[in-house]
Design a protein around this motif. Structure first.
Motif, PDB file in Angstrom:
ATOM      1  N   PHE A   5       0.812  -1.206   0.000  1.00  0.00           N
ATOM      2  CA  PHE A   5       0.000   0.000   0.000  1.00  0.00           C
ATOM      3  C   PHE A   5       0.854   1.268   0.000  1.00  0.00           C
ATOM      4  O   PHE A   5       0.313   2.357  -0.116  1.00  0.00           O
ATOM      5  CB  PHE A   5      -0.961  -0.003   1.190  1.00  0.00           C
ATOM      6  N   ASN A   6       2.157   1.144   0.136  1.00  0.00           N
ATOM      7  CA  ASN A   6       3.021   2.307   0.053  1.00  0.00           C
ATOM      8  C   ASN A   6       3.402   2.625  -1.383  1.00  0.00           C
ATOM      9  O   ASN A   6       3.938   3.676  -1.655  1.00  0.00           O
ATOM     10  CB  ASN A   6       4.284   2.091   0.895  1.00  0.00           C
ATOM     11  N   GLN A   7       3.124   1.731  -2.297  1.00  0.00           N
ATOM     12  CA  GLN A   7       3.424   1.973  -3.696  1.00  0.00           C
ATOM     13  C   GLN A   7       2.346   2.887  -4.283  1.00  0.00           C
ATOM     14  O   GLN A   7       1.156   2.611  -4.181  1.00  0.00           O
ATOM     15  CB  GLN A   7       3.486   0.662  -4.469  1.00  0.00           C
ATOM     16  N   GLU A   8       2.785   3.953  -4.910  1.00  0.00           N
ATOM     17  CA  GLU A   8       1.857   4.976  -5.399  1.00  0.00           C
ATOM     18  C   GLU A   8       0.907   4.436  -6.461  1.00  0.00           C
ATOM     19  O   GLU A   8      -0.272   4.790  -6.486  1.00  0.00           O
ATOM     20  CB  GLU A   8       2.638   6.157  -5.945  1.00  0.00           C
ATOM     21  N   THR A  74      -0.599  -7.362   8.069  1.00  0.00           N
ATOM     22  CA  THR A  74      -1.153  -8.257   7.058  1.00  0.00           C
ATOM     23  C   THR A  74      -2.334  -9.053   7.605  1.00  0.00           C
ATOM     24  O   THR A  74      -3.357  -9.205   6.930  1.00  0.00           O
ATOM     25  CB  THR A  74      -0.065  -9.218   6.555  1.00  0.00           C
ATOM     26  N   GLU A  75      -2.228  -9.538   8.844  1.00  0.00           N
ATOM     27  CA  GLU A  75      -3.308 -10.323   9.434  1.00  0.00           C
ATOM     28  C   GLU A  75      -4.579  -9.501   9.578  1.00  0.00           C
ATOM     29  O   GLU A  75      -5.688 -10.002   9.374  1.00  0.00           O
ATOM     30  CB  GLU A  75      -2.902 -10.876  10.802  1.00  0.00           C
ATOM     31  N   ASP A  76      -4.438  -8.227   9.938  1.00  0.00           N
ATOM     32  CA  ASP A  76      -5.598  -7.351  10.080  1.00  0.00           C
ATOM     33  C   ASP A  76      -6.294  -7.147   8.739  1.00  0.00           C
ATOM     34  O   ASP A  76      -7.521  -7.116   8.664  1.00  0.00           O
ATOM     35  CB  ASP A  76      -5.186  -5.998  10.657  1.00  0.00           C
ATOM     36  N   ALA A  80     -10.116  -8.282   7.927  1.00  0.00           N
ATOM     37  CA  ALA A  80     -11.112  -7.323   7.441  1.00  0.00           C
ATOM     38  C   ALA A  80     -11.717  -7.789   6.119  1.00  0.00           C
ATOM     39  O   ALA A  80     -12.928  -7.666   5.902  1.00  0.00           O
ATOM     40  CB  ALA A  80     -10.476  -5.944   7.287  1.00  0.00           C
ATOM     41  N   ILE A  81     -10.884  -8.330   5.239  1.00  0.00           N
ATOM     42  CA  ILE A  81     -11.388  -8.835   3.959  1.00  0.00           C
ATOM     43  C   ILE A  81     -12.330 -10.010   4.193  1.00  0.00           C
ATOM     44  O   ILE A  81     -13.377 -10.116   3.544  1.00  0.00           O
ATOM     45  CB  ILE A  81     -10.225  -9.221   3.028  1.00  0.00           C
ATOM     46  N   ALA A  82     -11.991 -10.883   5.122  1.00  0.00           N
ATOM     47  CA  ALA A  82     -12.848 -12.032   5.412  1.00  0.00           C
ATOM     48  C   ALA A  82     -14.201 -11.592   5.965  1.00  0.00           C
ATOM     49  O   ALA A  82     -15.246 -12.110   5.557  1.00  0.00           O
ATOM     50  CB  ALA A  82     -12.153 -12.967   6.398  1.00  0.00           C
ATOM     51  N   ILE A  83     -14.203 -10.644   6.873  1.00  0.00           N
ATOM     52  CA  ILE A  83     -15.459 -10.140   7.432  1.00  0.00           C
ATOM     53  C   ILE A  83     -16.300  -9.495   6.346  1.00  0.00           C
ATOM     54  O   ILE A  83     -17.508  -9.740   6.239  1.00  0.00           O
ATOM     55  CB  ILE A  83     -15.191  -9.154   8.587  1.00  0.00           C
ATOM     56  N   PHE A  84     -15.672  -8.676   5.498  1.00  0.00           N
ATOM     57  CA  PHE A  84     -16.408  -8.023   4.415  1.00  0.00           C
ATOM     58  C   PHE A  84     -16.969  -9.051   3.438  1.00  0.00           C
ATOM     59  O   PHE A  84     -18.095  -8.912   2.949  1.00  0.00           O
ATOM     60  CB  PHE A  84     -15.507  -7.026   3.678  1.00  0.00           C
TER      61      PHE A  84
END
Length: 109
Positions: A5-8, A74-76, A80-84
């Motif tokens: 996510f740091n890559q522009e 990464t785990e977070d 979050a993706i799993a919950i969504f």
């Protein structure tokens, strides 16, 4: 994965896609798009279905805009993706079953 996510370029793609999803959601919410979701349903609840689907797209787009700004591990992110994903599956199954029920009621009358 958090370094991704740091890559522009990746962040720009996420923001562009999220903005597209928000615009699409607004169009569906106001009935300017998304008629394919309803197919032949001409019931009073048809407008409600479009508003629910449009709201789902808007919320999804807003969540997509927030993701690059979060400093998650990464785990977070995976959690979050799993919950969504689970919420999305429940939402779409509920909408689909409700639309089928409305279609059957309309055909019976």
């Amino acid at each position: 994965m958090a370094d991704v996510f740091n890559q522009e370029f990746v962040v720009a793609l996420i923001i562009a896609f999220s903005a597209y999803i928000i615009v699409r959601g607004i169009a569906i919410f106001f009935g300017k798009a998304g008629k394919g979701y309803l197919e032949n349903i001409q019931s009073p609840t048809g407008r409600l279905y479009l508003q629910l689907i449009g709201g789902y797209y808007i919320v999804s787009g807003v969540l997509g805009l927030i993701i690059p700004r979060l400093d998650w591990k990464t785990e977070d992110i995976y959690f979050a993706i799993a919950i969504f994903a689970i919420i999305s599956v429940v939402f779409w199954i509920t909408i689909d079953l409700s639309m089928k029920r409305s279609r059957k009621k309309l055909q019976q009358n």
